[in-house]
Design a protein around this motif. Structure first.
Motif, PDB file in Angstrom:
ATOM      1  N   ARG A  13       0.839  -1.192   0.000  1.00 58.19           N
ATOM      2  CA  ARG A  13       0.000   0.000   0.000  1.00 58.19           C
ATOM      3  C   ARG A  13       0.878   1.248   0.000  1.00 58.19           C
ATOM      4  O   ARG A  13       2.018   1.229   0.453  1.00 58.19           O
ATOM      5  CB  ARG A  13      -0.957   0.019   1.191  1.00 58.19           C
ATOM      6  N   GLN A  14       0.301   2.329  -0.507  1.00 57.81           N
ATOM      7  CA  GLN A  14       1.016   3.590  -0.561  1.00 57.81           C
ATOM      8  C   GLN A  14       0.055   4.737  -0.282  1.00 57.81           C
ATOM      9  O   GLN A  14      -0.948   4.899  -0.974  1.00 57.81           O
ATOM     10  CB  GLN A  14       1.686   3.784  -1.918  1.00 57.81           C
TER      11      GLN A  14
ATOM     12  N   ARG B 160       5.922   3.241  -0.644  1.00 57.35           N
ATOM     13  CA  ARG B 160       5.124   2.035  -0.736  1.00 57.35           C
ATOM     14  C   ARG B 160       5.590   1.049   0.331  1.00 57.35           C
ATOM     15  O   ARG B 160       6.790   0.811   0.484  1.00 57.35           O
ATOM     16  CB  ARG B 160       5.246   1.418  -2.123  1.00 57.35           C
TER      17      ARG B 160
END
Length: 127
Positions: A38-39, A45
């Protein structure tokens, strides 16, 4: 090459649940690892979870342990991320990725060790 398509993201209130899906198509490989990353805006990230081809072994970031569950259905070429008890800090674009083989000396948590990536799906957790 391999194509990955994520779905299931959206807006959810804190404490709620979501299930993300990632379908793999095109060229596939035996014994490959699937991962979720996820980022968030302004951040790098980060690793979220990973699962081996058999599903027997899973890996989680400390921040999501006990709340998120990764699973896969090889017959459907699909990997899932069940997100429970979500928090505002879980807000991010979530990406699935494929790690095609054993890479000596590289952590399964390292994004650079994954060869193929999906387009991402947005998860927004409201306060």
């Amino acid at each position: 090459q391999v194509q990955l398509v994520e779905s299931g993201g959206g807006l959810v209130q804190a404490g709620g649940s979501l299930r993300l899906s990632c379908v793999v198509s095109g060229r596939t490989f035996s014994n490959y690892v699937m991962g979720w990353f996820r980022q968030a805006p302004g951040k790098e990230r980060e690793f979220v979870a990973a699962i081996t081809w058999s599903g027997a072994t899973t890996y989680y970031a400390d921040s999501v342990k006990g709340r998120f569950t990764i699973s896969r259905d090889n017959a459907k070429n699909t990997v899932y991320l069940q997100e429970n008890s979500v928090k505002p800090e879980d807000t991010a674009v979530y990406y699935c990725a494929v790690r095609t083989g054993v890479i000596i000396g590289t952590s399964i948590r390292a994004a650079a060790s994954y060869s193929y990536w999906g387009q991402g799906t947005q998860v927004t957790v409201s306060s």
